[in-house]
Write an enzyme that holds these catalytic residues in place. Sequence first.
Site, mmCIF file in Angstrom:
data_model
loop_
_atom_site.group_PDB
_atom_site.id
_atom_site.type_symbol
_atom_site.label_atom_id
_atom_site.label_comp_id
_atom_site.label_asym_id
_atom_site.label_seq_id
_atom_site.Cartn_x
_atom_site.Cartn_y
_atom_site.Cartn_z
ATOM 1 N N LYS A 1 -54.977 0.237 -0.114
ATOM 2 C CA LYS A 1 -55.831 -1.197 -0.572
ATOM 3 C C LYS A 1 -57.184 -1.746 0.137
ATOM 4 C CE LYS A 1 -52.323 -3.685 1.067
ATOM 5 N NZ LYS A 1 -51.900 -3.173 1.384
ATOM 6 N N ARG B 1 -49.123 -12.241 -1.630
ATOM 7 C CA ARG B 1 -48.186 -11.148 -1.122
ATOM 8 C C ARG B 1 -46.564 -11.926 -1.431
ATOM 9 N NH1 ARG B 1 -51.225 -8.249 2.498
ATOM 10 N NH2 ARG B 1 -49.896 -6.236 3.889
ATOM 11 N N ARG C 1 -55.424 5.893 11.016
ATOM 12 C CA ARG C 1 -56.589 4.894 10.842
ATOM 13 C C ARG C 1 -57.019 4.606 12.195
ATOM 14 N NH1 ARG C 1 -54.627 0.077 7.075
ATOM 15 N NH2 ARG C 1 -52.995 -0.394 8.923
ATOM 16 N N ARG D 1 -55.380 -0.947 15.182
ATOM 17 C CA ARG D 1 -54.750 -2.383 14.666
ATOM 18 C C ARG D 1 -53.860 -1.618 15.729
ATOM 19 N NH1 ARG D 1 -55.020 -3.107 8.720
ATOM 20 N NH2 ARG D 1 -52.971 -4.260 9.159
ATOM 21 N N ARG E 1 -43.751 -3.720 8.073
ATOM 22 C CA ARG E 1 -44.817 -3.842 6.768
ATOM 23 C C ARG E 1 -43.822 -4.107 5.241
ATOM 24 N NH1 ARG E 1 -48.907 -1.252 9.977
ATOM 25 N NH2 ARG E 1 -50.551 -2.137 7.867
HETATM 26 P P1 AP5 Z 1 -56.261 1.458 4.371
HETATM 27 O O1 AP5 Z 1 -57.486 1.367 2.789
HETATM 28 O O2 AP5 Z 1 -56.585 0.492 5.793
HETATM 29 O O3 AP5 Z 1 -54.766 0.966 3.622
HETATM 30 P P2 AP5 Z 1 -54.198 -0.609 2.975
HETATM 31 O O4 AP5 Z 1 -53.692 -0.647 1.911
HETATM 32 O O5 AP5 Z 1 -55.597 -2.105 3.517
HETATM 33 O O6 AP5 Z 1 -53.369 -0.637 4.687
HETATM 34 P P3 AP5 Z 1 -53.167 -1.990 5.435
HETATM 35 O O7 AP5 Z 1 -52.391 -1.540 6.251
HETATM 36 O O8 AP5 Z 1 -53.844 -2.193 5.824
HETATM 37 O O9 AP5 Z 1 -52.477 -3.476 4.706
HETATM 38 P P4 AP5 Z 1 -51.190 -4.004 4.922
HETATM 39 O O10 AP5 Z 1 -51.253 -4.487 3.722
HETATM 40 O O11 AP5 Z 1 -50.107 -3.948 5.675
HETATM 41 O O12 AP5 Z 1 -52.233 -4.557 6.104
HETATM 42 P P5 AP5 Z 1 -52.969 -6.204 6.124
HETATM 43 O O13 AP5 Z 1 -54.165 -5.892 7.317
HETATM 44 O O14 AP5 Z 1 -53.496 -6.670 4.499
HETATM 45 O O15 AP5 Z 1 -55.945 2.914 4.101
HETATM 46 C C1 AP5 Z 1 -55.195 3.193 5.264
HETATM 47 C C2 AP5 Z 1 -55.106 4.806 5.535
HETATM 48 O O16 AP5 Z 1 -55.103 5.359 4.839
HETATM 49 C C3 AP5 Z 1 -57.234 5.018 6.173
HETATM 50 O O17 AP5 Z 1 -57.213 4.939 7.839
HETATM 51 C C4 AP5 Z 1 -57.390 5.325 4.834
HETATM 52 O O18 AP5 Z 1 -59.203 5.865 5.255
HETATM 53 C C5 AP5 Z 1 -56.862 6.445 4.743
HETATM 54 N N1 AP5 Z 1 -56.743 6.576 3.285
HETATM 55 C C6 AP5 Z 1 -56.934 5.107 1.840
HETATM 56 N N2 AP5 Z 1 -56.465 5.893 1.035
HETATM 57 C C7 AP5 Z 1 -56.554 7.155 0.912
HETATM 58 C C8 AP5 Z 1 -55.990 8.290 0.079
HETATM 59 N N3 AP5 Z 1 -56.089 7.980 -0.817
HETATM 60 N N4 AP5 Z 1 -55.718 9.687 0.841
HETATM 61 C C9 AP5 Z 1 -55.709 9.762 2.114
HETATM 62 N N5 AP5 Z 1 -55.705 8.602 3.226
HETATM 63 C C10 AP5 Z 1 -56.632 7.876 2.320
HETATM 64 O O19 AP5 Z 1 -51.917 -7.176 6.791
HETATM 65 C C11 AP5 Z 1 -51.796 -7.161 8.081
HETATM 66 C C12 AP5 Z 1 -51.147 -8.373 8.015
HETATM 67 O O20 AP5 Z 1 -51.298 -9.626 7.999
HETATM 68 C C13 AP5 Z 1 -49.483 -8.280 7.435
HETATM 69 O O21 AP5 Z 1 -48.102 -7.459 7.647
HETATM 70 C C14 AP5 Z 1 -48.878 -9.762 7.368
HETATM 71 O O22 AP5 Z 1 -48.506 -9.892 9.285
HETATM 72 C C15 AP5 Z 1 -50.315 -10.393 7.638
HETATM 73 N N6 AP5 Z 1 -50.975 -10.532 6.185
HETATM 74 C C16 AP5 Z 1 -52.466 -10.108 5.608
HETATM 75 N N7 AP5 Z 1 -51.998 -10.665 3.995
HETATM 76 C C17 AP5 Z 1 -51.288 -11.734 3.857
HETATM 77 C C18 AP5 Z 1 -50.013 -13.010 3.194
HETATM 78 N N8 AP5 Z 1 -50.702 -12.476 1.724
HETATM 79 N N9 AP5 Z 1 -49.190 -13.067 3.861
HETATM 80 C C19 AP5 Z 1 -48.392 -12.933 4.666
HETATM 81 N N10 AP5 Z 1 -48.926 -12.453 5.689
HETATM 82 C C20 AP5 Z 1 -50.250 -12.019 5.458
#
Ligand code: AP5
Length: 229
Positions: free
Chosen positions: A22, A97, A136, A170, A181
Amino acid sequence: MDAAKAAPPPVLILLGPPGAGKGTQARMLEDRFGYVQLSTGDLLRAAVAAGTEAGKAADDVMKSGGLVSDEIVIDILRDRINAPDCASGVILDGFPRTAVQAESLDALLVESGQRIDIAVSLEVDDEAMVDRIAGRYSCAGCGEGYHDTFKKPARPDQCDQCGGTQMKRRADDTAEAVGTRLKAYHAQTAPLITHYEEAEVLHRVRAMGPIDEVATALGTVVRQATATA
Ligand code: AP5
Protein backbone atom coordinates in the site's frame (compact mmCIF):
# COMPACT_ATOMS: atom_id res chain seq x y z
CA MET A 1 -21.23 33.12 -16.62
CA ASP A 2 -20.29 29.44 -16.81
CA ALA A 3 -22.15 27.76 -13.97
CA ALA A 4 -20.25 24.48 -14.34
CA LYS A 5 -18.77 23.47 -10.98
CA ALA A 6 -15.27 22.03 -10.73
CA ALA A 7 -15.25 18.31 -9.93
CA PRO A 8 -14.38 17.60 -6.27
CA PRO A 9 -10.86 16.26 -5.64
CA PRO A 10 -10.62 12.49 -6.15
CA VAL A 11 -10.53 10.13 -3.17
CA LEU A 12 -8.76 6.79 -3.60
CA ILE A 13 -8.61 4.02 -1.00
CA LEU A 14 -5.89 1.37 -0.94
CA LEU A 15 -6.89 -1.78 0.96
CA GLY A 16 -4.64 -4.73 1.64
CA PRO A 17 -2.92 -6.66 4.43
CA PRO A 18 0.39 -5.61 6.00
CA GLY A 19 3.12 -5.81 3.38
CA ALA A 20 0.72 -5.79 0.44
CA GLY A 21 2.50 -2.73 -0.94
CA LYS A 22 0.00 0.00 0.00
CA GLY A 23 2.70 2.49 1.01
CA THR A 24 4.96 1.64 -1.94
CA GLN A 25 2.16 1.99 -4.45
CA ALA A 26 0.66 5.11 -2.81
CA ARG A 27 3.97 6.93 -3.21
CA MET A 28 4.15 5.91 -6.87
CA LEU A 29 0.57 7.11 -7.43
CA GLU A 30 1.48 10.45 -5.81
CA ASP A 31 4.27 10.92 -8.34
CA ARG A 32 2.13 9.83 -11.25
CA PHE A 33 -1.21 11.52 -10.52
CA GLY A 34 -0.33 14.34 -8.11
CA TYR A 35 -2.60 13.10 -5.34
CA VAL A 36 -1.46 13.19 -1.72
CA GLN A 37 -0.78 9.97 0.21
CA LEU A 38 -2.48 9.94 3.61
CA SER A 39 -1.13 6.98 5.58
CA THR A 40 -2.71 6.61 9.00
CA GLY A 41 0.24 4.39 9.96
CA ASP A 42 2.67 7.25 9.13
CA LEU A 43 0.47 9.82 10.88
CA LEU A 44 0.33 7.65 14.00
CA ARG A 45 4.10 7.01 13.95
CA ALA A 46 4.62 10.80 13.71
CA ALA A 47 2.30 11.27 16.70
CA VAL A 48 4.27 8.65 18.66
CA ALA A 49 7.57 10.35 17.75
CA ALA A 50 6.17 13.76 18.75
CA GLY A 51 4.92 12.38 22.08
CA THR A 52 1.37 13.73 21.65
CA GLU A 53 -1.48 12.33 23.78
CA ALA A 54 -2.72 10.35 20.75
CA GLY A 55 0.80 9.06 20.14
CA LYS A 56 1.20 7.94 23.76
CA ALA A 57 -2.10 6.07 23.60
CA ALA A 58 -1.21 4.45 20.26
CA ASP A 59 2.40 3.43 20.95
CA ASP A 60 1.96 0.10 22.72
CA VAL A 61 -1.01 -0.94 20.59
CA MET A 62 1.01 -0.40 17.42
CA LYS A 63 4.04 -2.29 18.74
CA SER A 64 1.79 -5.29 19.50
CA GLY A 65 0.22 -5.19 16.02
CA GLY A 66 -3.30 -4.38 17.21
CA LEU A 67 -5.54 -1.65 15.85
CA VAL A 68 -5.48 1.79 17.43
CA SER A 69 -8.90 3.02 18.63
CA ASP A 70 -11.27 4.34 15.97
CA GLU A 71 -11.61 7.61 17.86
CA ILE A 72 -7.89 8.43 17.74
CA VAL A 73 -7.46 7.42 14.12
CA ILE A 74 -10.54 9.28 12.89
CA ASP A 75 -9.43 12.47 14.69
CA ILE A 76 -5.97 12.27 13.12
CA LEU A 77 -7.37 11.62 9.66
CA ARG A 78 -9.99 14.38 9.93
CA ASP A 79 -7.30 16.95 10.74
CA ARG A 80 -5.11 15.89 7.85
CA ILE A 81 -7.69 15.39 5.08
CA ASN A 82 -8.89 18.99 5.43
CA ALA A 83 -5.40 20.45 4.92
CA PRO A 84 -4.98 22.66 1.81
CA ASP A 85 -2.50 20.32 0.08
CA CYS A 86 -5.22 17.64 -0.11
CA ALA A 87 -7.19 19.77 -2.58
CA SER A 88 -5.56 17.90 -5.49
CA GLY A 89 -6.96 14.54 -4.31
CA VAL A 90 -5.94 11.95 -1.75
CA ILE A 91 -4.83 8.33 -1.59
CA LEU A 92 -5.93 6.80 1.71
CA ASP A 93 -3.31 4.23 2.70
CA GLY A 94 -4.38 2.10 5.68
CA PHE A 95 -7.68 3.90 6.29
CA PRO A 96 -10.44 2.91 6.76
CA ARG A 97 -9.68 -0.30 8.61
CA THR A 98 -12.95 -0.92 10.45
CA ALA A 99 -16.67 -0.52 9.69
CA VAL A 100 -16.81 2.47 12.08
CA GLN A 101 -13.95 4.18 10.22
CA ALA A 102 -15.65 3.53 6.86
CA GLU A 103 -18.86 5.16 8.11
CA SER A 104 -16.94 8.14 9.50
CA LEU A 105 -15.13 8.58 6.20
CA ASP A 106 -18.43 8.62 4.30
CA ALA A 107 -19.74 11.31 6.68
CA LEU A 108 -16.53 13.39 6.38
CA LEU A 109 -16.69 13.28 2.60
CA VAL A 110 -20.37 14.29 2.52
CA GLU A 111 -19.40 17.40 4.55
CA SER A 112 -16.80 18.37 1.94
CA GLY A 113 -18.93 17.43 -1.10
CA GLN A 114 -16.59 14.56 -2.00
CA ARG A 115 -17.08 10.86 -2.49
CA ILE A 116 -14.95 7.77 -2.87
CA ASP A 117 -13.94 7.46 -6.51
CA ILE A 118 -12.20 4.13 -6.22
CA ALA A 119 -11.24 1.56 -3.60
CA VAL A 120 -8.51 -0.86 -4.65
CA SER A 121 -7.92 -4.15 -2.91
CA LEU A 122 -4.29 -5.22 -3.34
CA GLU A 123 -4.60 -9.00 -3.45
CA VAL A 124 -1.68 -10.96 -2.04
CA ASP A 125 -0.92 -14.27 -0.35
CA ASP A 126 -0.36 -14.08 3.42
CA GLU A 127 2.77 -16.31 3.22
CA ALA A 128 4.66 -13.78 1.05
CA MET A 129 3.91 -10.93 3.43
CA VAL A 130 6.31 -12.07 6.13
CA ASP A 131 9.27 -11.94 3.67
CA ARG A 132 8.25 -8.53 2.46
CA ILE A 133 7.91 -7.10 5.94
CA ALA A 134 11.02 -8.75 7.39
CA GLY A 135 13.16 -7.18 4.62
CA ARG A 136 11.65 -3.72 4.79
CA TYR A 137 13.49 -0.55 5.82
CA SER A 138 13.20 3.13 5.01
CA CYS A 139 15.20 6.33 4.87
CA ALA A 140 15.12 8.09 8.22
CA GLY A 141 15.33 11.44 6.43
CA CYS A 142 12.59 11.35 3.78
CA GLY A 143 10.77 8.08 4.51
CA GLU A 144 11.44 6.47 1.11
CA GLY A 145 10.86 2.73 1.47
CA TYR A 146 13.33 -0.02 0.53
CA HIS A 147 13.67 -3.79 0.81
CA ASP A 148 16.72 -6.02 1.39
CA THR A 149 15.89 -8.02 -1.74
CA PHE A 150 13.06 -6.45 -3.73
CA LYS A 151 13.94 -2.76 -3.70
CA LYS A 152 17.54 -1.85 -2.95
CA PRO A 153 18.87 1.71 -3.22
CA ALA A 154 21.34 2.26 -6.09
CA ARG A 155 24.17 2.75 -3.54
CA PRO A 156 24.12 0.57 -0.42
CA ASP A 157 22.61 2.42 2.54
CA GLN A 158 22.17 5.68 0.65
CA CYS A 159 18.71 6.95 -0.16
CA ASP A 160 18.01 7.39 -3.89
CA GLN A 161 15.61 10.25 -3.16
CA CYS A 162 17.41 12.51 -0.66
CA GLY A 163 20.93 11.06 -0.39
CA GLY A 164 20.42 10.38 3.35
CA THR A 165 22.48 7.61 4.89
CA GLN A 166 20.42 6.85 8.00
CA MET A 167 18.08 3.92 7.45
CA LYS A 168 15.52 2.61 9.95
CA ARG A 169 13.29 -0.41 10.54
CA ARG A 170 9.83 -0.38 12.12
CA ALA A 171 9.24 -1.50 15.72
CA ASP A 172 6.16 -3.50 14.67
CA ASP A 173 7.91 -5.52 11.96
CA THR A 174 8.55 -8.47 14.30
CA ALA A 175 7.17 -11.92 13.43
CA GLU A 176 4.80 -11.79 16.41
CA ALA A 177 3.39 -8.35 15.63
CA VAL A 178 3.04 -9.20 11.92
CA GLY A 179 0.91 -12.23 12.89
CA THR A 180 -1.34 -9.99 14.99
CA ARG A 181 -1.56 -7.41 12.19
CA LEU A 182 -2.60 -10.09 9.69
CA LYS A 183 -5.28 -11.39 12.06
CA ALA A 184 -6.60 -7.84 12.61
CA TYR A 185 -6.69 -7.33 8.85
CA HIS A 186 -8.71 -10.46 8.17
CA ALA A 187 -11.12 -9.90 11.09
CA GLN A 188 -11.77 -6.17 10.78
CA THR A 189 -10.53 -4.76 7.48
CA ALA A 190 -11.13 -7.48 4.88
CA PRO A 191 -14.94 -7.19 5.34
CA LEU A 192 -14.67 -3.65 3.92
CA ILE A 193 -13.89 -5.20 0.53
CA THR A 194 -17.52 -6.38 0.36
CA HIS A 195 -18.67 -2.96 1.61
CA TYR A 196 -16.93 -1.18 -1.29
CA GLU A 197 -17.98 -3.86 -3.75
CA GLU A 198 -21.60 -3.15 -2.84
CA ALA A 199 -20.91 0.59 -3.26
CA GLU A 200 -19.64 -0.27 -6.80
CA VAL A 201 -16.26 1.42 -6.36
CA LEU A 202 -14.13 -1.68 -5.74
CA HIS A 203 -11.34 -2.88 -8.03
CA ARG A 204 -9.07 -5.81 -7.30
CA VAL A 205 -5.42 -5.71 -8.34
CA ARG A 206 -3.22 -8.77 -8.02
CA ALA A 207 -0.15 -7.55 -6.14
CA MET A 208 2.14 -10.58 -6.06
CA GLY A 209 4.25 -9.53 -9.07
CA PRO A 210 7.21 -7.12 -9.09
CA ILE A 211 6.60 -3.56 -7.82
CA ASP A 212 6.62 -1.93 -11.29
CA GLU A 213 4.23 -4.53 -12.69
CA VAL A 214 1.76 -3.89 -9.86
CA ALA A 215 2.17 -0.13 -10.38
CA THR A 216 1.28 -0.45 -14.06
CA ALA A 217 -1.87 -2.48 -13.32
CA LEU A 218 -2.90 -0.11 -10.53
CA GLY A 219 -2.22 3.01 -12.61
CA THR A 220 -4.45 1.70 -15.40
CA VAL A 221 -7.30 1.03 -12.97
CA VAL A 222 -6.96 4.45 -11.31
CA ARG A 223 -6.76 6.31 -14.64
CA GLN A 224 -9.89 4.59 -15.93
CA ALA A 225 -11.84 5.09 -12.70
CA THR A 226 -10.97 8.79 -12.35
CA ALA A 227 -11.59 9.47 -16.06
CA THR A 228 -15.11 8.13 -15.84
CA ALA A 229 -15.86 9.66 -12.40
P1 AP5 B 1 4.85 -1.65 1.89
O1 AP5 B 1 4.53 -0.82 0.70
O2 AP5 B 1 5.55 -0.99 3.02
O3 AP5 B 1 3.54 -2.42 2.38
P2 AP5 B 1 2.27 -1.87 3.14
O4 AP5 B 1 1.07 -2.53 2.55
O5 AP5 B 1 2.27 -0.38 3.18
O6 AP5 B 1 2.55 -2.52 4.55
P3 AP5 B 1 2.47 -1.95 6.00
O7 AP5 B 1 3.17 -2.96 6.87
O8 AP5 B 1 2.95 -0.53 6.08
O9 AP5 B 1 0.95 -2.00 6.27
P4 AP5 B 1 0.27 -2.02 7.60
O10 AP5 B 1 -1.11 -1.85 7.15
O11 AP5 B 1 0.56 -3.18 8.46
O12 AP5 B 1 0.98 -0.78 8.37
P5 AP5 B 1 0.49 0.69 8.69
O13 AP5 B 1 1.68 1.55 8.72
O14 AP5 B 1 -0.66 1.08 7.85
O15 AP5 B 1 5.71 -2.90 1.38
C1 AP5 B 1 6.30 -3.78 2.31
C2 AP5 B 1 7.71 -4.19 1.80
O16 AP5 B 1 7.56 -5.00 0.64
C3 AP5 B 1 8.58 -2.98 1.38
O17 AP5 B 1 9.92 -3.24 1.75
C4 AP5 B 1 8.46 -2.93 -0.14
O18 AP5 B 1 9.65 -2.44 -0.76
C5 AP5 B 1 8.20 -4.39 -0.48
N1 AP5 B 1 7.26 -4.53 -1.59
C6 AP5 B 1 6.14 -3.79 -1.85
N2 AP5 B 1 5.53 -4.23 -2.97
C7 AP5 B 1 6.25 -5.31 -3.40
C8 AP5 B 1 6.12 -6.18 -4.51
N3 AP5 B 1 5.12 -6.07 -5.40
N4 AP5 B 1 7.05 -7.17 -4.64
C9 AP5 B 1 8.09 -7.30 -3.75
N5 AP5 B 1 8.26 -6.48 -2.69
C10 AP5 B 1 7.35 -5.50 -2.52
O19 AP5 B 1 -0.08 0.51 10.17
C11 AP5 B 1 0.78 0.22 11.25
C12 AP5 B 1 -0.01 0.16 12.53
O20 AP5 B 1 -0.64 1.45 12.79
C13 AP5 B 1 -1.20 -0.83 12.55
O21 AP5 B 1 -0.78 -2.14 12.90
C14 AP5 B 1 -2.10 -0.20 13.62
O22 AP5 B 1 -1.62 -0.45 14.92
C15 AP5 B 1 -1.94 1.28 13.34
N6 AP5 B 1 -2.93 1.80 12.37
C16 AP5 B 1 -2.66 2.35 11.16
N7 AP5 B 1 -3.80 2.73 10.55
C17 AP5 B 1 -4.80 2.40 11.40
C18 AP5 B 1 -6.23 2.51 11.32
N8 AP5 B 1 -6.83 3.04 10.22
N9 AP5 B 1 -6.96 2.06 12.37
C19 AP5 B 1 -6.37 1.54 13.49
N10 AP5 B 1 -5.02 1.39 13.61
C20 AP5 B 1 -4.26 1.82 12.58
